[in-house]
Structure formats: C-alpha cells, structure tokens
Design an enzyme around this catalytic site. Structure first.
Site, short mmCIF file in Angstrom:
data_model
loop_
_atom_site.label_atom_id
_atom_site.label_comp_id
_atom_site.label_asym_id
_atom_site.label_seq_id
_atom_site.Cartn_x
_atom_site.Cartn_y
_atom_site.Cartn_z
N GLU A 350 6.44 -6.11 15.51
CA GLU A 350 5.71 -5.14 14.70
C GLU A 350 6.06 -5.32 13.23
OE1 GLU A 350 5.10 -1.23 17.55
OE2 GLU A 350 6.89 -1.33 16.31
N CYS A 351 5.08 -5.51 12.37
CA CYS A 351 5.19 -5.48 10.92
C CYS A 351 6.29 -6.40 10.41
CB CYS A 351 5.40 -4.04 10.46
SG CYS A 351 4.99 -3.78 8.71
N GLY A 352 7.50 -5.90 10.16
CA GLY A 352 8.57 -6.77 9.70
C GLY A 352 8.85 -7.89 10.67
#
Length: 487
Positions: A350-352
C-alpha cells in the site's frame, strides 16, 4: 415458548469525544496529554481516532499500551462503527473509559449537506458527549459565538464542555470563559496556555510517527511528560470523567467481523514490514489477518539484511521517501524481495510499499502540490524493481476517499469485490509500460493512472489505495486464502 424477541445485548462503556472548530486547534496534543494523564492515574484507557489516520493513533497506542482503533462513518455503517468500538474496549482487556479524538472540525465530512464521514456522525452513532476544543488565540467574546454556532447547528450532537486552547494569560482566560458560560450555558472545563513546547514534530503527511519520533528525539519522553502535566493542570479531568459516565449503554451489533476462523494445516506466515519507513497499518488489518489464520512476522527493510522465511508479504505505507538512501543501500533486502516476487510469492503493498516496489524513487521533484517538502533534497534512488515505474516524490498531492472494485482475482479478493478506502500521498508513479496490468478499477479516487490502481506483476500487487479490513471485510480472509493457495 415465548414469541417475544430477546432484547439486544448491550454494553456500558464510559466515553467522551474530543472535537474542535477546525483542524490545528490542538485536538491531538490535548488527546495525548489526556490519555497520558488518565493512564498514569491507573485507568485502562481505550483510544480511538475518527477518520483515516495512522500517525495520531501511533502515539495513542504507545501511551496507553492498548491498540488505538480508527472509526469512520463513510467506510463503515452504524453497526460497523459499533462493532469496531465495542471490540476495541475488550480486545486488550476491558477498558475503564474510551477517549475518541475527532477529525478536522466537528461537522466536516464527505459532502456539504450530510454528516457522513464526520465527527458529529460518530458522536451520534456512539451516543457520547462532545468536548469542543476552541483555538482561542486572539478571541474572547467571539468564542461564545463559535460555541453557540456549533451547539445549535445539530441539536442531536451534545456538546457538554469546552476546552480553550492557546490562551494568552489570566485576563484572556477570564473574558473568554465568562462569555462562553454566560451566552451558551456550556461549562469551560479546561484552559491550556499558549506554549510552543506543546507542539509535536510535523511533516508533509502530518505528525512524525511515534516509532520514528521516539528514535530521533532525545527528549521524547520529557516532551510527552510536559504535555501530560500541562493537561493535568489545565483540564478539570474529574468533570470530564463525569461527562463520560453519562453515556448510555450501546447495543452490540448482531454480527461481528472479529470472529476467528480455523484453517487446516500449518498457519501461513505473512511478513509485515515495520520500521521508520513503513509503519502505516490499521491494527484491525493485522488483527483480522491473525484471526483469519495467519501468523504475523515483522521485519525491517531498512535494518534487516535478509527477508525472513515467510509465505506472503504485506508492505504498508509510511515514509520511504525520507529513508530512500537507507532502503537503496540495503541491497540484500531489495534483492530478496525481488526474488520473492519473481518466484510468485504473494505480496501486497500500500502506498509507501508501492513506492518501494517500483524501480526508482526520486525525491525533491519540483511541481504542483509540493507541500512542505523542503526537507527532501533532489535525489534518485534504486528501489526493489518488482513493479515497473519510477516514483516521483513531491509532484502532486492526493487526499481523498476512494471507491473501487477488483478487476481480477488477486491477493486481496475475487473479481467484482468492491471496497471503500482512502489515498493520501505526495507522489506519483510514472514511466509505466502500456501493457501494465492493474487489479483495481476506481469509481472514485485517483489511483496510479487513469482511474486504475493495483499495479500487478506475478502475485505482487501495489496500490495507492489504503484498505481498512473492518470495512472491506473480504481483505483478511482473501489474503490468507491466496497465500495458502500459492504455498
């Protein structure tokens, strides 16, 4: 046998909600101080955060020794909110009191005409009193007008006390307090004097996470202790506790998502990245993975040289952009994760985590929406390369709920499964091949490109969407089942 239906089971939970007129009014600092003061006094305090925020709850968990929970009225229906709330008061032993911090202003929500997604909505669902925090810098009598406006806007929201923040001195305190109590009839139960020592380190996504702040700040404990002492001296905690005990019993929902399941054979091991760079996890996600049959094994992409022996990987969000050099220098870890991806190990990022799995990450990029990014110099670093693309940091800013559905079977569910989640990032992924595959189609939100999210290679999926397992209830079971299928 009687045909009379049985009454729903209820639970008595003393609780109070801290809200404010707007962001930057001091809610989080005051909540930290109150949690610390109550915990020191021997109370078992269960903390909650309204809305989708990883960072504030990281402080609440550390201070209370209990897992802070997020509740959100856009992602969850009323039964879902009560489910997460009641479970939180029991999961780490029965709590004596629940303290809920609101998000933004009391009435801010998903749209202009309803309270969906707002702090006010949660106050009504959980039937609890609201303490309104007013940033009183440079106002006295006007503070009464603000309180009256908030009190009268929605008669179903019960504001029972006011805390004045950023008070300059005794005269300022006297005038503001007298005006509020005279014109509104609501007592001022706290006065916090203006003091820069009450501030906690900030950056572009909000506060610096507790796990990182503790490691980098030599005076971390002293600062938390100062905040605690200031709150003890400034707030009438006995009156706040009295208000918390007026909350009526809550009905338990007929079904709970927090139900362990049995699996055949050995529990699969899911490796979870956890360090200064990766620490954005909702506790519900990790707990529900365990309830679905997984064993969680934590590891650090910064500090550990080898990937542990696992059957799947979960790379959460965080600040990989601030630790890009350290992540790049840990070549053995990057190679292990790339090999795992190439071999078909199920990986969810997720994301990072998505940013880390791309080929390169560039920081300090000048562009629209580069908000508070001065701390990051211009540089480019090699990342894992399990997913195609080049992550540019600082080029755009996305803060939004999102709504999506799965376009293919994947580690997080079957084709057609729909979810509500959120995205919060200052980066974008560029140089994506035209034949790239995506697992998620968004009907609301930005995603990676053209409304698509969930960039997929082999059994590796990386997305900007953040999912909350107590809302998207297929998450945990799907993840564990996919890992078992591949294992």
């Amino acid at each position: 046998m009687s045909d009379t239906p049985s009454k729903p089971e209820t639970k008595e939970i003393p609780r109070i909600l801290l809200s404010a007129g707007s962001s930057s009014s001091g809610k989080t600092t005051i909540t930290i101080g109150l949690l610390a003061a109550l915990t020191e006094a021997g109370y078992k305090v269960q903390p909650y955060k309204v809305g989708l925020d990883y960072i504030d709850p990281s402080y609440y968990s550390e201070i209370t020794g209990r897992r802070a929970r997020n509740i959100d009225g856009f992602l969850m229906d009323e039964e879902g909110v009560r489910d997460v709330f009641i479970h939180g008061t029991e999961a780490d032993g029965d709590a004596d009191i629940a303290i809920i911090e609101g998000v933004r202003g009391l009435y801010e929500g998903f749209d202009s005409f309803t309270d969906t997604g707002s702090t006010a909505q949660i106050a009504k669902i959980l039937k609890c009193s609201v303490i309104l925090i007013i940033n009183a810098r440079s106002i006295t009598r006007s503070a009464a007008a603000l309180v009256n406006g908030f009190k009268d806007f929605d008669k179903d929201v019960h504001i029972t006390g006011v805390i004045l923040n950023n008070i300059g001195g005794p005269r300022h305190e006297k005038k503001a307090t007298e005006a509020i109590e005279h014109y509104t009839g609501i007592p001022v139960i706290g006065v916090i004097r203006r003091n820069n020592s009450m501030k906690i380190s900030m950056r572009h996504l909000g506060l610096v996470p507790a796990i990182e702040e503790r490691r980098r700040a030599d005076n971390y404990d002293e600062r938390i202790d100062f905040i605690k002492t200031t709150i003890k001296d400034g707030i009438q905690i006995d009156r706040l506790l009295e208000m918390a005990h007026t909350a009526p019993a809550l009905e338990r929902p007929p079904k709970t998502v927090f139900t362990p399941r049995e699996i055949e054979g050995e529990r699969p091991v899911i490796g979870v990245a956890l360090d200064e760079a990766f620490n954005f996890y909702y506790h519900d996600n990790l707990e529900l993975l365990e309830m679905a049959g997984a064993e969680i094994k934590y590891f650090s992409p910064i500090h550990d040289k080898k990937l542990p022996d696992v059957d799947g990987l979960y790379l959460g969000g965080g600040y990989p952009e601030l630790f890009a050099a350290e992540l790049e220098n840990n070549v053995s870890m990057r190679e292990d994760i790339l090999d795992a991806s190439l071999s078909g190990l199920p990986i969810y990022a997720e994301c990072g985590g998505l940013m880390y799995l791309t080929e390169k990450l560039s920081t300090g990029v000048k562009g629209q929406g580069a908000h508070n990014m001065a701390e990051m110099p211009e540089s480019t670093h090699d990342m894992v390369g399990a997913l195609p693309g080049h992550t540019l940091m600082g080029h755009k800013r996305v803060v939004s709920y999102n709504i999506g559905s799965l376009a293919v079977d994947s580690v997080i569910g079957k084709t057609g499964n729909s979810f509500r989640g959120h995205e919060f990032h200052h980066s974008e992924v560029t140089d994506i091949p035209k034949d790239a595959k995506f697992a998620i189609k968004l009907s609301r939100g930005t995603g990676i490109i053209d409304g698509w999210d969930g960039l997929t290679v082999n059994n590796t999926l990386g997305c900007y969407a953040h999912l909350v397992a107590s809302s998207y209830r297929e998450f945990a079971g799907s993840f564990v089942d996919f890992v078992l299928q591949i294992k």
